[in-house]
Scaffold this active site. Structure first.
Site, PDB file in Angstrom:
ATOM      1  N   CYS A  11      -4.944  -0.042   4.056  1.00 26.49           N
ATOM      2  CA  CYS A  11      -4.812  -1.453   4.439  1.00 26.49           C
ATOM      3  C   CYS A  11      -6.125  -2.202   4.327  1.00 26.49           C
ATOM      4  CB  CYS A  11      -4.255  -1.562   5.853  1.00 26.49           C
ATOM      5  SG  CYS A  11      -5.257  -0.750   7.121  1.00 26.49           S
ATOM      6  N   ASN A  45       0.115  -9.410   4.959  1.00 33.49           N
ATOM      7  CA  ASN A  45       0.085  -7.963   5.148  1.00 33.49           C
ATOM      8  C   ASN A  45       0.122  -7.277   3.786  1.00 33.49           C
ATOM      9  OD1 ASN A  45       0.006  -5.552   6.499  1.00 33.49           O
ATOM     10  ND2 ASN A  45       2.037  -5.688   7.373  1.00 33.49           N
ATOM     11  N   GLN A  84       0.815  -1.211   0.000  1.00 32.96           N
ATOM     12  CA  GLN A  84       0.000   0.000   0.000  1.00 32.96           C
ATOM     13  C   GLN A  84       0.847   1.259   0.000  1.00 32.96           C
ATOM     14  OE1 GLN A  84      -1.485  -1.371   3.941  1.00 32.96           O
ATOM     15  NE2 GLN A  84      -1.368   0.788   4.530  1.00 32.96           N
ATOM     16  N   HIS A 116      -5.359  -1.490  12.029  1.00 32.55           N
ATOM     17  CA  HIS A 116      -4.817  -2.052  10.793  1.00 32.55           C
ATOM     18  C   HIS A 116      -5.612  -3.284  10.390  1.00 32.55           C
ATOM     19  CE1 HIS A 116      -1.873  -2.666   7.699  1.00 32.55           C
ATOM     20  NE2 HIS A 116      -1.341  -3.748   8.216  1.00 32.55           N
TER      21      HIS A 116
END
Length: 451
Positions: free
Chosen positions: A77, A391, A71, A369
């Protein structure tokens, strides 16, 4: 042994200051800690070597994934994580090794919708005091990057999905602060104008006419920063077997219907918030993006319910979107979330004892997150030991961008998972038929995933 602190009523007295100095200087461990931390970041000094060496990236159950996404310098996120739960479905439909959706496409529409949502809220609160808590909250971040699962669903339903190549990243999509700064400045100016006009007797029709002009300006600014989103596009590809395919000219909704056979309406956002009642449905006032779209809805459940659903989905090869407080007991380079990762108690000589509810109530933790569970390691009795996490910070940390979360860390700092309703007991799902209990926008569960 340090002497017991003297009574300290009101200001710090010279005697107390002198005692604190003597106590610190008398302990060689504290002096050594000072020497180390003054030169080296504290999380490196306090890093628990035993935790590092016992960690591995193997799991009993794993979901098929693509390469790690990034990102960059943005708070998207939640969009990356949500799209990452769908990407391998699209890849399988098109017989591709990997696939990535355009995050910029949804980001454009999210910011436009947030601007409209903000101005609508301003029109709803024209008689609220400018220095009141509500107006102050609305003005804080009108189009911030963060979001929640239901906000993602709103965007997909309204605007569809496109491949990344159709609306690729721009400098501003990957580095959002300047864009956010100038559009936020304009929206705050717009809010002031609408409120002042109302105070002078302007009619609603006139205010809404001016609001339409304001939205036209926001659209223009977003196009300059992000490019203009496509209404239709030519889609063709060569699959992993070198076979050529062409869909022809299609819309974002047609692309989604052909290549992403997922019913987002069959998913539910489960939260674990110990300061709220379990098995109740909640919403957050003034939190959303699409006017008249889905409101944010949370079904608060106990941890075993959340874990059971997530584990069952992973066993069936399905990734799980989740939200957590990523900054706690975390090492980015190692890609590790572990409650024992940093031995701060030995370093400081103090204990840290807040539980999850206390951290929420006293502002020390909240969901920050969003990521994706793509694996779980179960012991012989089918209890989770650790979780594999996809992630969206690139491939540098952990195992090429994939991280490890221990199960005790899950208990303390994971707040949300999105699962298919079929993985939750019907008696718990009954709460979805009730009217959501509204929470104020500044409630801890009103935070947006934006790390």
């Amino acid at each position: 042994m340090a002497k017991k602190a003297t009574s300290n009523k009101g200001p710090l007295c010279p005697e107390h200051l002198e005692q604190m100095r003597r106590d610190f200087q008398a302990n060689p461990i504290f002096r050594m800690a000072m020497n180390a931390v003054c030169k080296t970041p504290i999380n490196q000094v306090a890093l628990n070597r035993h935790v590092v060496t016992r960690t591995n990236h193997t799991f009993s159950h794993m979901v098929k994934t693509g390469a790690a996404t990034s990102q960059e310098r943005s708070g998207r996120c939640w969009l990356f994580a949500a799209l990452n739960t769908l990407r391998m479905t699209a890849a399988e439909q098109m017989n591709l090794e990997d696939f990535e959706f355009s995050q910029n496409h949804l980001m454009f529409w999210d910011k436009l919708e947030k601007a409209n949502y903000f101005l609508e809220n301003i029109l709803k609160t024209l008689d609220e005091p400018t220095d009141g808590r509500l107006i102050n909250w609305l003005l804080q971040s009108p189009i911030q990057d963060g979001g929640q699962w239901d906000m993602f669903v709103n965007l997909v339903h309204k605007y569809g999905l496109v491949p990344k190549s159709i609306m690729p990243e721009t400098e501003s999509s990957s580095n959002t602060p300047s864009m956010n700064h100038y559009i936020t400045a304009k929206l705050r100016e717009d809010a002031a104008e609408l409120r002042k006009a109302h105070s002078k007797g302007a009619k609603e029709a006139k205010l809404r006419e001016r609001k339409a002009e304001m939205m036209n300006e926001v659209y223009r600014m977003l196009c300059i920063h992000l490019g203009e989103p496509p209404q239709e596009f030519l889609w063709q590809w060569r699959d992993k077997d070198k076979v050529f395919h062409r869909d022809g000219v299609i819309t974002p909704h047609e692309f989604m219907q052909r290549h992403v056979p997922v019913d987002l309406e069959e998913r539910v956002c489960l939260i674990h918030c110990p300061i709220l009642d379990y098995n109740k449905l909640y919403t957050i006032e003034y939190l959303g993006n699409v006017v008249e779209g889905h409101i944010v809805r949370y079904l608060n459940v106990e941890l075993p319910v959340m874990k059971k659903a997530a584990i069952s989905m992973i066993k069936d090869g399905k990734p799980v979107w989740f939200g957590c407080d990523v900054g706690k007991h975390f090492d980015r380079d190692l890609g590790l979330m572990d409650l024992e990762l940093h031995d701060l108690e030995s370093l400081y000589g103090v204990s840290f004892g807040m539980d999850k509810a206390t951290r929420l109530n006293y502002g020390h933790s909240q969901m920050t997150h969003a990521m994706v569970f793509t694996g779980v390691d179960l012991d012989e009795e089918e209890r989770p030991r650790k979780w594999r996490v996809e992630n969206s910070w690139g491939d540098k940390g952990g195992d090429k961008g994939f991280m490890v979360m221990t199960d005790p860390w899950f208990d303390e700092y994971t707040y949300e998972v999105v699962v298919e309703k079929s993985y939750v007991e019907p008696k718990i799902l009954k709460a979805l038929d009730t009217k959501p209990i509204p929470l104020p926008p500044w409630h801890p569960m009103g935070s947006l995933a934006c790390a």
